[in-house]
Design an enzyme around this catalytic site. Structure first.
Site, PDB file in Angstrom:
ATOM      1  N   ASP A  23      -3.678  24.544  26.859  1.00  5.81           N
ATOM      2  CA  ASP A  23      -2.768  24.969  25.778  1.00  5.81           C
ATOM      3  C   ASP A  23      -2.979  24.034  24.581  1.00  5.81           C
ATOM      4  OD1 ASP A  23       0.245  26.528  25.548  1.00  5.81           O
ATOM      5  OD2 ASP A  23      -0.139  24.827  24.199  1.00  5.81           O
ATOM      6  N   ASN A  32       0.084  26.617  12.572  1.00  7.70           N
ATOM      7  CA  ASN A  32       0.230  27.941  11.962  1.00  7.70           C
ATOM      8  C   ASN A  32       1.183  27.925  10.783  1.00  7.70           C
ATOM      9  OD1 ASN A  32      -1.119  30.304  12.905  1.00  7.70           O
ATOM     10  ND2 ASN A  32      -0.284  29.842  14.922  1.00  7.70           N
ATOM     11  N   ASP A  87      -6.009  31.363  13.216  1.00 12.06           N
ATOM     12  CA  ASP A  87      -7.012  32.189  13.923  1.00 12.06           C
ATOM     13  C   ASP A  87      -8.379  31.503  13.946  1.00 12.06           C
ATOM     14  OD1 ASP A  87      -5.123  34.060  14.395  1.00 12.06           O
ATOM     15  OD2 ASP A  87      -5.893  35.574  12.993  1.00 12.06           O
ATOM     16  N   GLU A 121      -2.219  30.785  22.362  1.00 10.92           N
ATOM     17  CA  GLU A 121      -3.090  29.621  22.155  1.00 10.92           C
ATOM     18  C   GLU A 121      -3.366  28.948  23.485  1.00 10.92           C
ATOM     19  OE1 GLU A 121       0.101  28.486  23.155  1.00 10.92           O
ATOM     20  OE2 GLU A 121      -0.068  26.620  21.976  1.00 10.92           O
TER      21      GLU A 121
HETATM   22  P1  GH3 Z   1       2.983  22.682  22.422  1.00  9.77           P
HETATM   23  O1  GH3 Z   1       2.280  21.446  22.013  1.00  9.77           O
HETATM   24  O2  GH3 Z   1       4.181  22.378  23.238  1.00  9.77           O
HETATM   25  O3  GH3 Z   1       2.092  23.654  23.087  1.00  9.77           O
HETATM   26  O4  GH3 Z   1       3.532  23.306  21.104  1.00  9.77           O
HETATM   27  P2  GH3 Z   1       3.051  24.606  20.395  1.00  9.77           P
HETATM   28  O5  GH3 Z   1       3.566  24.588  19.006  1.00  9.77           O
HETATM   29  O6  GH3 Z   1       1.569  24.761  20.522  1.00  9.77           O
HETATM   30  O7  GH3 Z   1       3.684  25.724  21.292  1.00  9.77           O
HETATM   31  P3  GH3 Z   1       4.418  27.058  20.983  1.00  9.77           P
HETATM   32  O8  GH3 Z   1       4.290  27.862  22.224  1.00  9.77           O
HETATM   33  O9  GH3 Z   1       5.790  26.774  20.457  1.00  9.77           O
HETATM   34  O10 GH3 Z   1       3.585  27.744  19.838  1.00  9.77           O
HETATM   35  C1  GH3 Z   1       2.485  28.506  20.069  1.00  9.77           C
HETATM   36  C2  GH3 Z   1       2.083  29.087  18.769  1.00  9.77           C
HETATM   37  O11 GH3 Z   1       0.783  29.696  18.827  1.00  9.77           O
HETATM   38  C3  GH3 Z   1       2.989  30.167  18.296  1.00  9.77           C
HETATM   39  C4  GH3 Z   1       2.119  31.029  17.427  1.00  9.77           C
HETATM   40  O12 GH3 Z   1       2.368  30.748  16.075  1.00  9.77           O
HETATM   41  C5  GH3 Z   1       0.711  30.592  17.763  1.00  9.77           C
HETATM   42  N1  GH3 Z   1      -0.146  31.711  18.129  1.00  9.77           N
HETATM   43  C6  GH3 Z   1      -0.119  32.414  19.261  1.00  9.77           C
HETATM   44  N2  GH3 Z   1      -1.082  33.383  19.207  1.00  9.77           N
HETATM   45  C7  GH3 Z   1      -1.703  33.276  18.037  1.00  9.77           C
HETATM   46  C8  GH3 Z   1      -2.775  33.971  17.372  1.00  9.77           C
HETATM   47  O13 GH3 Z   1      -3.345  34.923  17.893  1.00  9.77           O
HETATM   48  N3  GH3 Z   1      -3.134  33.560  16.147  1.00  9.77           N
HETATM   49  C9  GH3 Z   1      -2.527  32.508  15.548  1.00  9.77           C
HETATM   50  N4  GH3 Z   1      -2.940  32.151  14.351  1.00  9.77           N
HETATM   51  N5  GH3 Z   1      -1.531  31.858  16.123  1.00  9.77           N
HETATM   52  C10 GH3 Z   1      -1.109  32.215  17.339  1.00  9.77           C
HETATM   53 MG    MG Z   2       0.763  24.990  22.428  1.00 15.66          MG
HETATM   54 MG    MG Z   3       1.704  27.864  24.423  1.00 16.19          MG
END
Ligand code: GH3
Ligand code: MG
Ligand code: MG
Length: 350
Positions: A221, A229, A238, A265
Site C-alpha cells: 500500500d 492526490n 495516476d 493504491e
Molecule cells: P496510508 O499511508 O495509511 O495508506 O494513507 P493513504 O492516504 O495512502 O490511505 P487512504 O486509503 O486514506 O488513501 C488512499 C488514496 O488513494 C485515496 C485516493 O485518493 C487514492 N486513490 C485510490 N485509487 C486511485 C486512483 O486510481 N488514482 C488516483 N490518482 N488516486 C487513487
Molecule cells: Mg495508502
Molecule cells: Mg489504501
C-alpha cells in the site's frame, strides 16, 4: 475491441457472400472446357458440338507443351485430353496436371481413338476421370462435361468454404486471446488486475495443497497517498501509481510470480514456491526500490518522497487454507507495518 471483432466478422461474412456469387468459372452451372489435341480437325469437331450450349465455354490448346500453362490461365472445369500427340503423350500430361497445385483436381476426360478394355483401364490407372472415343456422341459428351464440371465446382466451393471457415476460426481465437488479456489487465497501470490476482491466487492455493509447496503473498500500500492526490492532483496521482506499478512489475521477474493492482493504491504480489525468507527478502527490495525512485512527496510524513508499506504472508496451503486466509494474514501484517511507522515490511505471525 468488441467493435473490431464485429467488424471483422462482418467483413468475413461479406467475403463469403462474395465467394458465393463469384464468376470466373466458379459458377455451378457453367462449364469451362479445355481441349488439348494436336489435330485441328478434332478441335473443330468438338467446337461445333459445343457451340449451341450457352453454359459451356470452349477453349482449345493445339500445342501439348503449353497445356499446363493454358490450364492455369483459363481455369477449366474440365480438360478433354488427347492421348497420342507429338513429343508428349496424353498420360504424361495428366501427370503434369496432377503435380501442379493449380490444376491437380481438374477432372480429365481422355479422348482416344481406341476402344479396347486395356486402353480404358490404363487411362483410369494413370489418373484420368473418364474415357471417350473420338469423336464422341454429342449428347454423351455434353452430359459428361456438365457432370464432371459440376462435381469439380462443388469441390472447389467446399474447399474454399473450409478455408474461409478455418481463417475465421483462427481470427476468432486470436480475438479471444486478446480479449482474455484485456479482461485480466488493469487499465490504468497495465499490470494484472484484481480479477487476475483472485484467479491466480485460487489456482496457486490449489497447486500448493496438491504439491505440498509453500506459497507467499505480499500486500503493498502506498503511504500517504491521499495527501499526494489532494496536493498534486488526481492526474499526478495516476502517474505516480503507474510508476510504482511498473517498478514493482520490473523487480518481480520470475515467470511464475504475479504482480497485480489489488485496489486503488494497493498491489499484491503472489510468489509460488517461495517461503517466508525469500518473500521477506523481496519485500525489502521492493520497499527500497520504490523509495529509490525518489518520486517527490512533500506531504508524506515518512520523508520527502513516495514510499510503500508491505505485509508478507507465507503458508503451505495444505487442505483448508483458502485464498482469503492468506489475504487476511498479509493484510494484518500490512497494517502492522503502517502502525509501526510505514516505509517497511512486516511478516504475518504463524
Ligand atoms: P496510508 O499511508 O495509511 O495508506 O494513507 P493513504 O492516504 O495512502 O490511505 P487512504 O486509503 O486514506 O488513501 C488512499 C488514496 O488513494 C485515496 C485516493 O485518493 C487514492 N486513490 C485510490 N485509487 C486511485 C486512483 O486510481 N488514482 C488516483 N490518482 N488516486 C487513487
Ligand atoms: Mg495508502
Ligand atoms: Mg489504501
Amino acid at each position: 475491441m468488441l467493435e473490431n471483432i464485429v467488424m471483422e466478422d462482418k467483413k468475413n461474412k461479406t467475403d463469403l457472400a462474395a465467394f458465393d456469387t463469384q464468376d470466373a468459372g466458379v459458377r455451378l452451372n457453367n462449364s469451362v472446357v479445355l481441349l488439348v489435341d494436336d489435330q485441328q480437325m478434332v478441335a473443330e469437331g468438338i467446337r461445333r458440338i459445343l457451340m449451341d450450349e450457352p453454359d459451356i465455354e470452349f477453349h482449345y490448346c493445339g500445342n501439348p507443351k503449353e497445356a499446363v500453362e493454358k490450364a492455369i490461365e483459363i481455369k477449366p472445369t474440365i480438360i478433354l485430353q488427347d492421348l497420342i500427340m507429338p513429343e508428349i503423350d496424353g498420360y504424361t500430361l495428366v501427370d503434369e496436371y496432377r503435380k501442379n497445385e493449380l490444376t491437380k483436381n481438374i477432372p480429365v476426360i481422355v479422348l482416344s481413338t481406341r476402344e479396347n478394355p486395356e486402353d480404358k483401364s490404363l487411362a483410369f490407372e494413370r489418373g484420368a476421370n473418364d474415357y471417350l472415343v473420338k469423336l464422341p456422341d454429342k449428347i454423351e459428351l455434353i452430359a459428361r462435361i456438365r457432370a464432371h464440371s459440376k462435381g469439380y465446382l462443388i469441390q472447389v466451393q467446399r474447399d474454399e468454404a473450409y478455408r474461409a471457415l478455418r481463417d475465421l476460426r483462427i481470427k476468432l481465437e486470436e480475438s479471444n486471446d486478446e480479449l482474455q488479456k484485456l479482461t485480466s489487465l488493469d487499465g490504468l497501470t497495465g499490470i494484472a488486475n484484481r480479477r487476475r490476482l483472485d484467479e491466480f491466487l485460487h489456482n496457486e492455493c490449489l497447486r500448493s495443497a496438491r504439491e505440498n509447496t509453500v506459497l507467499s503473498l505480499i500486500l503493498i500500500d502506498i503511504d500517504y497517498f491521499k495527501p499526494y492526490n489532494d496536493n498534486y492532483g488526481h492526474l499526478a496521482g495516476d502517474v505516480c501509481l503507474r510508476k510504482v506499478a511498473t517498478a514493482l512489475n520490473e523487480i518481480v521477474n520470475r515467470p511464475a510470480d504475479l504482480v497485480a493492482r489489488y485496489g486503488g493504491e494497493e498491489f499484491g504480489v503472489i510468489l509460488p514456491n517461495t517461503g517466508i525468507e525469500g518473500a521477506s527478502k523481496l519485500a525489502e527490495t521492493l520497499c527500497r526500490k520504490i523509495r529509490e525512485l525518489a518520486i517527490p512527496h512533500e506531504f508524506s510524513r515518512v520523508g520527502k518522497c513516495v514510499t510503500i508499506s508491505l505485509g508478507v504472508a507465507s503458508k503451505v496451503a495444505c487442505e483448508g487454507l483458502m485464498p482469503a486466509d492468506l489475504i487476511k494474514k498479509a493484510d494484518v501484517a500490512l497494517y502492522e507495518a503502517k502502525d509501526s511507522g510505514r516505509d517497511r515490511f512486516m511478516v504475518a505471525k504463524e
